[in-house]
Design an enzyme around this catalytic site. Structure first.
Site, PDB file in Angstrom:
ATOM      1  N   SER A 107      -7.085 -18.966  22.759  1.00  0.00           N
ATOM      2  CA  SER A 107      -6.137 -19.754  21.975  1.00  0.00           C
ATOM      3  C   SER A 107      -6.712 -20.066  20.597  1.00  0.00           C
ATOM      4  CB  SER A 107      -5.826 -21.047  22.728  1.00  0.00           C
ATOM      5  OG  SER A 107      -4.958 -21.814  21.973  1.00  0.00           O
ATOM      6  N   GLY A 108      -5.946 -19.780  19.575  1.00  0.00           N
ATOM      7  CA  GLY A 108      -6.380 -20.054  18.206  1.00  0.00           C
ATOM      8  C   GLY A 108      -7.122 -18.903  17.573  1.00  0.00           C
ATOM      9  N   THR A 112      -0.975 -14.589  17.328  1.00  0.00           N
ATOM     10  CA  THR A 112       0.391 -14.660  16.802  1.00  0.00           C
ATOM     11  C   THR A 112       0.440 -14.171  15.362  1.00  0.00           C
ATOM     12  OG1 THR A 112       0.783 -16.503  18.269  1.00  0.00           O
ATOM     13  CG2 THR A 112       2.338 -16.235  16.488  1.00  0.00           C
ATOM     14  N   ASN A 157      -5.392 -25.315  18.494  1.00  0.00           N
ATOM     15  CA  ASN A 157      -4.614 -24.561  17.521  1.00  0.00           C
ATOM     16  C   ASN A 157      -3.409 -25.400  17.108  1.00  0.00           C
ATOM     17  OD1 ASN A 157      -3.088 -22.744  16.124  1.00  0.00           O
ATOM     18  ND2 ASN A 157      -2.992 -21.198  17.738  1.00  0.00           N
ATOM     19  N   SER A 160      -0.023 -23.489  18.389  1.00  0.00           N
ATOM     20  CA  SER A 160      -0.371 -22.712  19.574  1.00  0.00           C
ATOM     21  C   SER A 160       0.898 -22.252  20.300  1.00  0.00           C
ATOM     22  CB  SER A 160      -1.201 -23.603  20.493  1.00  0.00           C
ATOM     23  OG  SER A 160      -1.542 -22.889  21.635  1.00  0.00           O
ATOM     24  N   SER A 161       0.917 -20.961  20.658  1.00  0.00           N
ATOM     25  CA  SER A 161       2.083 -20.451  21.398  1.00  0.00           C
ATOM     26  C   SER A 161       1.988 -20.991  22.819  1.00  0.00           C
ATOM     27  CB  SER A 161       2.051 -18.927  21.460  1.00  0.00           C
ATOM     28  OG  SER A 161       1.721 -18.408  20.214  1.00  0.00           O
ATOM     29  N   GLY A 387      -3.374 -17.399  24.746  1.00  0.00           N
ATOM     30  CA  GLY A 387      -4.774 -16.983  24.908  1.00  0.00           C
ATOM     31  C   GLY A 387      -5.440 -17.676  26.072  1.00  0.00           C
ATOM     32  N   GLU A 389      -7.539 -20.058  28.159  1.00  0.00           N
ATOM     33  CA  GLU A 389      -7.645 -21.479  27.826  1.00  0.00           C
ATOM     34  C   GLU A 389      -8.555 -22.204  28.811  1.00  0.00           C
ATOM     35  OE1 GLU A 389      -4.001 -23.500  25.616  1.00  0.00           O
ATOM     36  OE2 GLU A 389      -3.810 -23.558  27.792  1.00  0.00           O
TER      37      GLU A 389
HETATM   38  N1  LIG Z   1      -5.104 -13.477   9.446  1.00  0.00           N
HETATM   39  C1  LIG Z   1      -5.133 -14.766   9.254  1.00  0.00           C
HETATM   40  N2  LIG Z   1      -5.196 -15.260   8.021  1.00  0.00           N
HETATM   41  C2  LIG Z   1      -5.187 -16.599   7.820  1.00  0.00           C
HETATM   42  N3  LIG Z   1      -5.131 -17.519   8.791  1.00  0.00           N
HETATM   43  C3  LIG Z   1      -5.077 -17.082  10.052  1.00  0.00           C
HETATM   44  C4  LIG Z   1      -5.047 -15.697  10.359  1.00  0.00           C
HETATM   45  N4  LIG Z   1      -4.977 -15.584  11.699  1.00  0.00           N
HETATM   46  C5  LIG Z   1      -4.960 -16.845  12.211  1.00  0.00           C
HETATM   47  N5  LIG Z   1      -5.008 -17.743  11.216  1.00  0.00           N
HETATM   48  C6  LIG Z   1      -5.019 -19.231  11.372  1.00  0.00           C
HETATM   49  O1  LIG Z   1      -5.309 -19.554  12.682  1.00  0.00           O
HETATM   50  C7  LIG Z   1      -4.299 -20.333  13.299  1.00  0.00           C
HETATM   51  C8  LIG Z   1      -4.111 -19.930  14.756  1.00  0.00           C
HETATM   52  O2  LIG Z   1      -3.632 -18.614  14.853  1.00  0.00           O
HETATM   53  P1  LIG Z   1      -2.602 -18.154  15.950  1.00  0.00           P
HETATM   54  O3  LIG Z   1      -1.559 -19.140  16.076  1.00  0.00           O
HETATM   55  O4  LIG Z   1      -2.240 -16.790  15.632  1.00  0.00           O
HETATM   56  O5  LIG Z   1      -3.480 -18.233  17.238  1.00  0.00           O
HETATM   57  P2  LIG Z   1      -3.119 -17.659  18.653  1.00  0.00           P
HETATM   58  O6  LIG Z   1      -4.189 -16.721  19.032  1.00  0.00           O
HETATM   59  O7  LIG Z   1      -1.755 -17.172  18.670  1.00  0.00           O
HETATM   60  O8  LIG Z   1      -3.260 -18.950  19.552  1.00  0.00           O
HETATM   61  P3  LIG Z   1      -2.457 -19.380  20.832  1.00  0.00           P
HETATM   62  O9  LIG Z   1      -2.939 -18.602  21.960  1.00  0.00           O
HETATM   63  O10 LIG Z   1      -2.759 -20.823  20.971  1.00  0.00           O
HETATM   64  O11 LIG Z   1      -1.043 -19.146  20.499  1.00  0.00           O
HETATM   65  C9  LIG Z   1      -3.068 -20.014  12.475  1.00  0.00           C
HETATM   66  O12 LIG Z   1      -2.203 -21.103  12.500  1.00  0.00           O
HETATM   67  C10 LIG Z   1      -3.654 -19.795  11.088  1.00  0.00           C
HETATM   68  O13 LIG Z   1      -3.853 -21.020  10.455  1.00  0.00           O
HETATM   69 MG   LIG Z   2      -0.017 -17.763  19.450  1.00  0.00          MG
END
Ligand SMILES: Nc1ncnc2c1ncn2[C@@H]1O[C@H](COP(=O)(O)OP(=O)(O)OP(=O)(O)O)[C@@H](O)[C@H]1O
Ligand SMILES: [Mg+2]
Length: 1110
Positions: A107-108, A112, A157, A160-161, A387, A389
């Site tokens: 996660s994070g 996404t 996050n 977070s999804s 992700g 967790e």
């Molecule tokens: N390529 C990137 N460039 C800039 N910031 C990023 C990038 N990827 C991720 N981030 C930052 O990290 C944060 C978390 O990313 P994201 O929401 O994609 O995580 P995730 O893996 O989908 O988590 P979860 O499993 O909780 O959904 C985003 O809100 C953003 O601020």
């Molecule tokens: Mg996500």
């Protein structure tokens, strides 16, 4: 042509871990750190992309970058997520292979974001056009909508999804997007009711309250203040860097683009508001006679507002919070809910409502974005699932268990497809291979999902078992069944090794996941797996008039009661994950492995231990090793030969032998070094990507040459065809032109001849014309001269004749004047004496004439009562005028009279007589004028009752009526029949008809009546006559005027004397035997009644009180 290898040249660290030297964990991490420090967040392991979350925006996602990576080979430029997206898109488009992009990480870690980057890249490079752009826009805009409803801030996050998402994007054969299908996986719905410390509810709640207009909030009955809602945690209501109000506008806009109707958006917001309202409903206990507490809604305001929003009858919902109906085999039992159960029911409703709304949104988006064309699609799947967790500070619960199970499965598929599958393939193909060890997590997947003794199966079994089921009984079951499993740990399991492990509480079990150990607390597992919503609740929701609400709770339809238990949450999830895995296995996988550099969500921080942990559990080192030991590329001999056969003369255009031999000939011909490839049983293996690129480059060059050849032949053919066509056309054109030129020449000669001819004819004609004109002029000259001569002669004669006539006229005029003078002299005297008189008479005559003729038209009507008469025209006619009026009136009266019959005349005579007697003397008279004199009111001839009476009277009855005979003693009246004949009047008994008195009319001397409107009258008889023996009669009648008139008329005629005397006064004397009684009339008040009343005052006075007329 030399291949550009910017992946290898001028690199920070190593762009592809396969090239890392020496290869160990430290150098691996060091390489990642070095690249991360230089903003290089992407690194390859062969075709797998490692993505480090930069936690800040980098300038590497610009449109220029998209162009840079477009149509470039994977290893050609520095590592980038765009290179992977481009590779996947091109092999989908050019090689017709369905693709899937698997994005994993905790996660994070940026899954996404990565999925959005892939989608936006594909959208940027695929086809354009109005329709295609609309599809792209809809696909991209589905993200903000789903994120608003399915993402939340967690401690790991800020976005977070909280659901899993797999999106299939469908393309046509040209690579243009046609549409897509989104599948969602288990939303973490427990978040709707309760959020852990430092976390928030789903974004949409905050976005709605911050971003909606005042009007919208008023409509939804919401308050902007977060603190008013129990379901919204306050400690992190606002998140740094998140503008909820702006996001709300983005979401509404996105919904509109995706194709939501305005009323659908409103319905969705109403349901969101309803969830907030639901959270505010609180309960209080109410004691019942049986000693149990029953829950009651504490403050009904929120309940009322929620019911109004959704169109639910308040009492129905209120009842659902207090009672629960259990149905079993046609039997219904209603039990009461206590406060705790009511809260449970409320939260279950909120969770179900929200998660169903979310699923509806996904279905609705799918409806909008689904591909319209029915043709075969190529598919690119993008998987962004929650992700891995682990919570150290709080309890990991059912949701984490499910999320981690899903990640286990993804790791499994990664292992299957990259590590095991690859190694197995080498062995299968007979390539020399030294095995590489890696951890296979299939055993953990089995621990969770095994149908007999897997944890999910245990949980289902426990949930479905009769008897008391608690989380503890479930843990007991696990303790017995999974005790021996090497990845399962529990304090009370039979495995004594954990008996003294104090890090493992009694109510918990621990699983060694591929990504680390996770401690799960069993509390809530059974409930969450059961996901129980009381049927009363769903029935109450189904009764809502809100159509979306109704749609979300179809099981509430009483017509479709289903007593079967719905499948458990765990079972559903396992099934959908199974489906997903089967789907992914049919596609070509592309991996993005996301890594989180630190736990602080901060840029520039690289925590070695955290990265190392992720590198380990993601199996990245093994991945590199397998890649390094193996071959970068493999392809079946047939497709390889088909692809590269143009590189060698022997294989081009057709190779007649076996495909493998063809490939051998081809590689030898291309002088590829022997260590760069290996021959498998069915495939050729190429070790180095560079070798492949060389082949690809040569192929591209060859294709260019082939294209030039095709172009050359085509152009030659085209030019020749065109030349032949031109030649053929030229012959046709010249033939037509020659014909045209000859035609023109002939026309010219012909027209010249005509001109010459016409000139000659013209000249001849003009000559003749001149001759003719001269002759004509001579003739005209002679005629003119003769005419002038005759004219002169005629004018001379005329002048002479005129002179003669003038003279004659002058003589006549002079004679007439002379005559006139003579006559005037003669008659002057005579005229003066007579003319004035004659003129006067004439004028008068004219006026009279006009006056009489005028009267003809202005004459008034023939009605005798019409008083109008035309105005007098001249004063001197006044006498004539009034005389004429009089004559006219008499004449028209006569005419009027002439119309009367004899009877009518007699009636009018009577009426006239009545008028003479009573007019202006008795008040009763005016009311009688309009009443006709009927005479025989009793119809004595016809009525058999009066037969006797009829025979007693000899003459014709002139009047027969009922009268009252006034008794002197008391003034009261007794009814009597009164008959009047030509000679006498008769009084008779009304009932018997017996004659009481018959008086000859000559004996009647006078009649007395009052001046008032009463009907009293006295008949006074001649003194000394036989009839007068008993005295006079005092009577009253309703037809007094008629009666007296007839009496007077007949009496006068019978007695042949002067009129009977009619005495009209308000006081008169009446003889009764020898006495004289005075009858006096006084005015009574109207209240005494409408009839006159007679009263005896004393022996000598009878007083009649007559009501004054109103
Ligand atoms: N390529 C990137 N460039 C800039 N910031 C990023 C990038 N990827 C991720 N981030 C930052 O990290 C944060 C978390 O990313 P994201 O929401 O994609 O995580 P995730 O893996 O989908 O988590 P979860 O499993 O909780 O959904 C985003 O809100 C953003 O601020
Ligand atoms: Mg996500």
């Amino acid at each position: 042509m030399e291949v550009k290898t910017s992946l290898l040249d001028n690199m920070i660290g190593v762009g592809d871990m396969v090239l890392l030297e020496p290869l160990n964990e430290n150098s691996f991490i060091e390489n990642l750190r070095k690249r991360f420090d230089h903003n290089e967040i992407y690194t390859y392991i062969g075709s797998v992309v490692i993505s480090m979350n930069p936690y800040r925006s980098l300038p590497i996602f610009t449109p220029e970058k998209v162009e840079e990576y477009r149509n470039r080979n994977f290893y050609e430029l520095s590592p980038h997520i765009y290179a992977l997206a481009d590779e996947a898109y091109r092999s989908l488009r050019d090689q017709d292979k369905d693709q899937c992009i698997l994005i994993t990480g905790e996660s994070g870690a940026g899954k996404t974001e990565a999925s959005k980057l892939v989608m936006s890249y594909v959208a940027a490079v695929c086809g354009k056009g109005q329709e295609v752009n609309k599809v792209k826009e809809q696909l991209l805009q589905s993200n903000p909508v789903l994120e608003a409803f399915g993402n939340a801030k967690t401690v790991r996050n800020d976005n977070s999804s909280r659901f899993g998402k797999y999106m299939d994007i469908e393309f046509d054969f040209k690579g243009d997007p046609l549409g897509g299908v989104i599948s969602n996986y288990l939303l973490e719905k427990s978040r709707v009711c309760k959020q852990p410390r430092g976390e928030r509810n789903f974004h949409i709640f905050y976005q709605l309250l911050s971003g909606a207009s005042d009007d919208t909030l008023a409509k939804l009955k919401l308050n902007r203040d977060f603190s008013k809602y129990n379901y919204l945690s306050l400690d992190s209501a606002t998140v740094n860097g998140l503008d909820d109000a702006a996001s709300f506008r983005t979401v509404r806009n996105a919904m509109q683009i995706v194709g939501f109707m305005e009323d659908e958006v409103e319905s969705v917001l109403e349901l969101v508001a309803a969830v907030l309202k639901l959270g505010n409903i609180e309960f209080k206990p109410e004691s019942r006679v049986n000693g149990f507490d029953e829950s009651r809604v504490k403050d009904k305001n929120d309940l009322k507002e929620m019911c109004e929003l959704l169109g639910i009858e308040q009492s129905v919902l209120e009842r659902a919070f207090s009672y629960r109906t259990v149905e079993a085999k046609m039997e219904k039992v209603s039990t009461t809910l206590n406060v705790a159960q009511a809260y449970y029911a409320r939260d279950a409703l909120a969770k179900n409502l929200y998660s169903r709304l979310f699923s509806w949104l996904v279905t609705r988006i799918n409806e909008s974005i689904k591909a319209q064309a029915k043709t075969r699609h190529k598919v690119m799947g993008v998987l962004d699932i929650y992700g891995f967790e682990i919570f150290e500070v709080r309890d990991n619960s059912f949701e984490q268990f499910i999320i981690n199970y899903c990640n286990e499965k993804l790791q499994q598929i990664f292992i299957e497809l990259t590590l095991r599958e690859e190694q197995e393939e080498y062995i299968r193909e007979g390539i020399e291979w030294t095995n590489i060890e890696y951890f296979n997590n299939a055993i953990i997947c089995d621990l969770i999902e095994n149908n007999q003794n897997g944890i999910l199966a245990m949980l289902d079994e426990e949930c479905l078992r009769p008897g008391t089921v608690t989380d503890e009984t479930f843990l007991d079951k696990l303790n017995t069944i999974c005790a021996e499993h090497q990845h399962f740990e529990s304090r009370l399991s039979k495995n004594s090794k954990f008996l003294t492990d104090h890090s493992l509480p009694h109510s918990c079990f621990r699983i060694q996941h591929y990504a680390g150990k996770v401690l799960y607390r069993v509390e809530g597992f059974v409930d969450k797996n059961n996901d129980l919503l009381y049927r009363d609740m769903s029935q109450a929701m189904y009764k809502a008039t809100h159509s979306l609400m109704k749609q979300l709770f179809p099981e509430g339809n009483p017509a479709k009661v289903n007593l079967k238990r719905p499948p458990t949450a765990g079972f559903q999830f396992k099934a959908s994950v199974g489906g997903l895995m089967r789907n992914l296995q049919t596609k070509n996988p592309n991996y993005i492995r996301c890594i989180k550099p630190n736990d602080k969500k901060a840029a520039h921080i690289f925590t070695d231990s955290l990265v190392c942990h992720q590198v380990r559990y993601l199996g990245l080192m093994e991945n590199v090793r397998v890649r390094r030991a193996g071959y970068a590329f493999r392809q079946s001999y047939e497709s390889s030969l088909e692809r590269y056969k143009m590189l060698c003369k022997q294989t081009w255009p057709h190779w007649r032998g076996a495909a493998r031999d063809g490939v051998e000939v081809l590689l030898t011909d291309c002088s590829v070094p022997a260590e760069e490839f290996a021959y498998g049983r069915s495939k050729i293996f190429i070790r180095n990507p560079r070798t492949l690129f060389t082949l690809e480059e040569r192929r591209r060059a060859c294709l260019e040459n082939l294209a030039t050849l095709i172009q050359k032949i085509y152009r030659g053919w085209k030019c020749r065809t065109q030349f032949l066509l031109l030649k053929k056309s030229q012959v046709v054109v010249s033939a037509w032109y020659r014909r045209y030129a000859q035609q023109k020449k002939y026309q010219k000669i012909k027209s010249s001849t005509l001109v010459v001819q016409s000139f000659i004819r013209g000249w001849k004609a003009r000559k003749i014309l001149r001759q003719l004109k001269y002759e004509k002029r001579c003739k005209e000259a002679v005629t003119t001269i003769a005419a002038y001569w005759h004219g002169t002669q005629a004018r001379r004669e005329l002048r002479r004749l005129k002179e003669v006539a003038r003279r004659k006229h002058a003589v006549a005029v002079i004679w007439a004047y002379w005559q006139g003078l003579q006559v005037r002299r003669e008659y002057r005297k005579f005229f003066r004496a007579n003319a004035g008189r004659k003129i006067y008479n004439f004028t008068i005559q004219r006026i009279m004439h006009k006056y009489f003729l005028g009267l003809k038209t202005t004459m008034p009507s023939m009605s005798p009562i019409d008083n109008t008469w035309p105005a007098r025209p001249f004063n001197f006619l006044a006498g004539t005028h009034s005389e004429l009026k009089r004559i006219f009136h008499f004449w028209r009266c006569k005419k009027y009279q002439g119309q009367f019959t004899e009877e009518k005349k007699a009636v009018y005579e009577e009426k006239l007589e009545a008028s003479e007697i009573f007019k202006d003397k008795k008040a009763l008279y005016p009311s009688s004028v309009s009443q006709p004199f009927k005479g025989d009111y009793l119809e004595i001839q016809k009525n058999p009752k009066y037969q006797k009476l009829n025979s007693a009277v000899e003459d014709k009855v002139l009047l027969a009526d009922v009268v009252n005979k006034i008794n002197r003693a008391n003034g009261k009246g007794a009814p009597r029949l009164f008959l009047l004949t030509k000679n006498n009047f008769v009084l008779a008994d009304q009932k018997t008809g017996q004659v009481k008195a018959s008086v000859p009319l000559p004996d009647l001397t006078s009649v007395s009546v009052s001046t008032q409107s009463d009907g009293f009258f006295a008949l006074k008889l001649k003194e000394g006559s036989a009839s007068a023996a008993k005295g006079d009669f005092l009577l009253s009648s309703e037809h007094l005027i008629e009666l007296i008139t007839k009496l007077h008329r007949t009496g006068t005629a019978a007695a042949q004397r002067d009129q009977i005397n009619i005495d009209i006064s308000d006081e008169f004397l009446v003889h009764f035997n020898q006495d004289k009684v005075c009858v006096k009339f006084i005015q009574g008040s109207p209240k005494n009644g409408t009839n006159a009343a007679c009263k005896r005052r004393n022996n000598r006075l009878l007083e009649v009180s007559v009501p004054s007329s109103p």
